[in-house]
Every structure is written in structure tokens, then in C-alpha cells.
Scaffold this active site. Sequence first.
Site, PDB file in Angstrom:
ATOM      1  CG  PHE A  11     -70.650  20.395  15.381  1.00 34.05           C
ATOM      2  CD1 PHE A  11     -71.112  19.255  14.860  1.00 34.05           C
ATOM      3  CD2 PHE A  11     -70.512  21.724  14.681  1.00 34.05           C
ATOM      4  CE1 PHE A  11     -71.702  19.290  13.426  1.00 34.05           C
ATOM      5  CE2 PHE A  11     -71.087  21.700  13.330  1.00 34.05           C
ATOM      6  CZ  PHE A  11     -71.660  20.490  12.867  1.00 34.05           C
ATOM      7  CE1 TYR A 150     -66.205  33.012  17.405  1.00 32.24           C
ATOM      8  CE2 TYR A 150     -67.714  33.486  15.611  1.00 32.24           C
ATOM      9  CZ  TYR A 150     -66.918  32.606  16.349  1.00 32.24           C
ATOM     10  OH  TYR A 150     -66.599  31.246  15.913  1.00 32.24           O
TER      11      TYR A 150
END
Length: 319
Positions: A11, A150
Site C-alpha cells: 500500500f 508487533y
Amino acid sequence: MKVFITGGAGFIGSHLTEALLNAGHSVTIADNYSTSTPANLDRVRNNPALTVYEMDIVEESQAVDRLIKECDAVIHLAAAVGVEMVVKNPVHTITTNVHGTENILTSAAKYGKRTIIASTSEVYGKSGNEKFSESDDLLIGSPYNSRWCYASSKLLDEFYLMAFHKEAGLPGTVVRFFNTVGPRQTGRYGMVIPRFVAQALKNEPLTVYGDGEQSRCFCHVADVVRALMLLIDNKESIGNIYNIGSQELVSIKELAQEVIKRTNSSSEIKVIPYEVAYAAGFEDMRRRFPDTSKINALTGWTPKHTLADIIDDVAESLR
Ligand code: UDP
């Protein structure tokens, strides 16, 4: 410049690739299409200054090394992303984000290449600070909750870059992205704006998680790309960390209302508890607001797109 972009078909990467090609640079991409698609590069596919390799940066360290040797600058965007993806695949998340970055930084330091790596506002964790600044202490949650793998993996990437900078002189910079959004972002891995807009266009309920009072600042990908272009040319950014995000704070409930309004949708809002949306014990961040004075002082950067622009752009691309 010859710029090597990992995750260049993703993206953010595909928008950055277009901007670099438009500015006359050549771009080489390594992407394994794990969360991206070759179609993201359709607009530049035939550009002779673009070379794309389907490659896994964790597995193929020798090929990565050769590509870094041949380039002038490295922008490392390839990563496991998306809260839902991360919660479901913690091992994959850690492996990709730690070993992938290790391969990139090892080669970039060996050849002394200008390098920018993407980190995330997730590293601020559960901080209660009104604004998040780059030198803040960080408050990451417990390993019992896989969401935090993460943030931890990305934080280790940041430490890695700083260590290579100090010990080997790597001309590296870290950027912390705060909820980057825009055309081509998929809602498949959890991201809220492509989801809400897609739901609104189908007149389906908008799925607001938790009480909807959690708030975020959404930054248009075109503004994020502009920030990266300013930083790559700026030697003063070497050895530094920069927040990149918008200053328009919105609660997720307000966001849902705004999406419904701007798309003229008849959708309703459906509130879903976190434990149903993600997993038992899931912890969300209540508020996330970037202090962007550091990048502003260095480059003059401020975002130009409003939240309304973002919703309209995403809606147009999904229509
Ligand atoms: N969210 C939501 N509905 C969705 C997807 C996400 O309410 O269908 C919420 C999510 O729980 C979080 C916010 O929207 O509070 C932003 O989520 P996203 O995954 O886009 O980014 P995050 O800020 O969590 O990294």
C-alpha cells in the site's frame, strides 16, 4: 538515485514507487506479495526505470545483499502488518519483522547505504501521554497478549538501526507511521477506514469495536510519501527517529458517523466487543496522537489532506 524498496508493491510502497519514478529516480522492488498485490503497480508497470522482484527478504538474504549493493538508497517497508493479522500469526510477525530487517540492515551497513526503515506508532504502546514524542519512554503490554509482538518486533528493528548507526556508521533513519490510509489499502488485515468505507458503500452495518471512544489520527498516504521523499534527501535525519502522522484526532465512533455521512450511506453502526472482534484479553490503544514537531522543524512537513479528503479518496477508489 537508484532506490531499493522492500514491500514496494504494498500500500505505502506502491505510492512511494510512483512518486520516486515521477521525480526521475529509478526503483527496484523486492516484494513477496504476502499482503500486497502486483496490481498495486499497474500504473507504473511499463516504466523502464522500474524493476520488480518477487522475493522474500527473510529467506533470500544473498539476493537482498546484491540489490542493496547496487542501489543508492534503501527504503525498508516490508513487514507483517495489520492488528488482526498480527494477533492470528505472532510467529510469522516476529520472524518477518526481526529477521527481514536484520538482513536489510546488515547489508545496508556493509555498503554504507542511505537507509530508512518503517516503524509504527504501536511502539508507544499503552502510553497515556497526550502527544507521543520520539524520545518518550515506551509502555508496551505483556507477552501474554500477542498484539504487542508487533510493537516489540518493530521496536527491536529501531534498536537495530540505531545500533548499526552507532557501531558501523549506517546512515539510517527510522520513521514511525501513525495510521496511514488511502487508496489501495485493504481492510483484510483489520484496517478500519477501508473496512468502514466498504461497509458504507454496501449499506451494511459499520463494525465499531469496543466502545468506539478510542481515537486515532489518520494520515493520507500521499502526505506520508511526501514526508519520506523529504527525509531521504536530508542528511540531518541520519541517526534519528521521526513521527509521521496527522493532527486531526477522531474517535472511531465519530469516524463511522463521518464515513456514513460522506458516502450518503444508509448503514447503521454495530458495536462489537473486542473479545469477539479479536480475542479474549485484547488490549486496544485508547488514544494515539503524534507530536510531529520534529519532522516539521527539519523539513517543514505538515499533512495537507484532511480526514474528509481521505474518506472521499478511499470511497472513490472502492467505487
Ligand atoms: N476498528 C473498528 N472496526 C473495524 C476495524 C478496526 O472499530 O472493523 C478499530 C480498532 O479496534 C482500533 C481502530 O479501529 O481501535 C483502528 O484500527 P486499525 O486496525 O485501523 O489501526 P490500529 O490503530 O489499531 O493500528
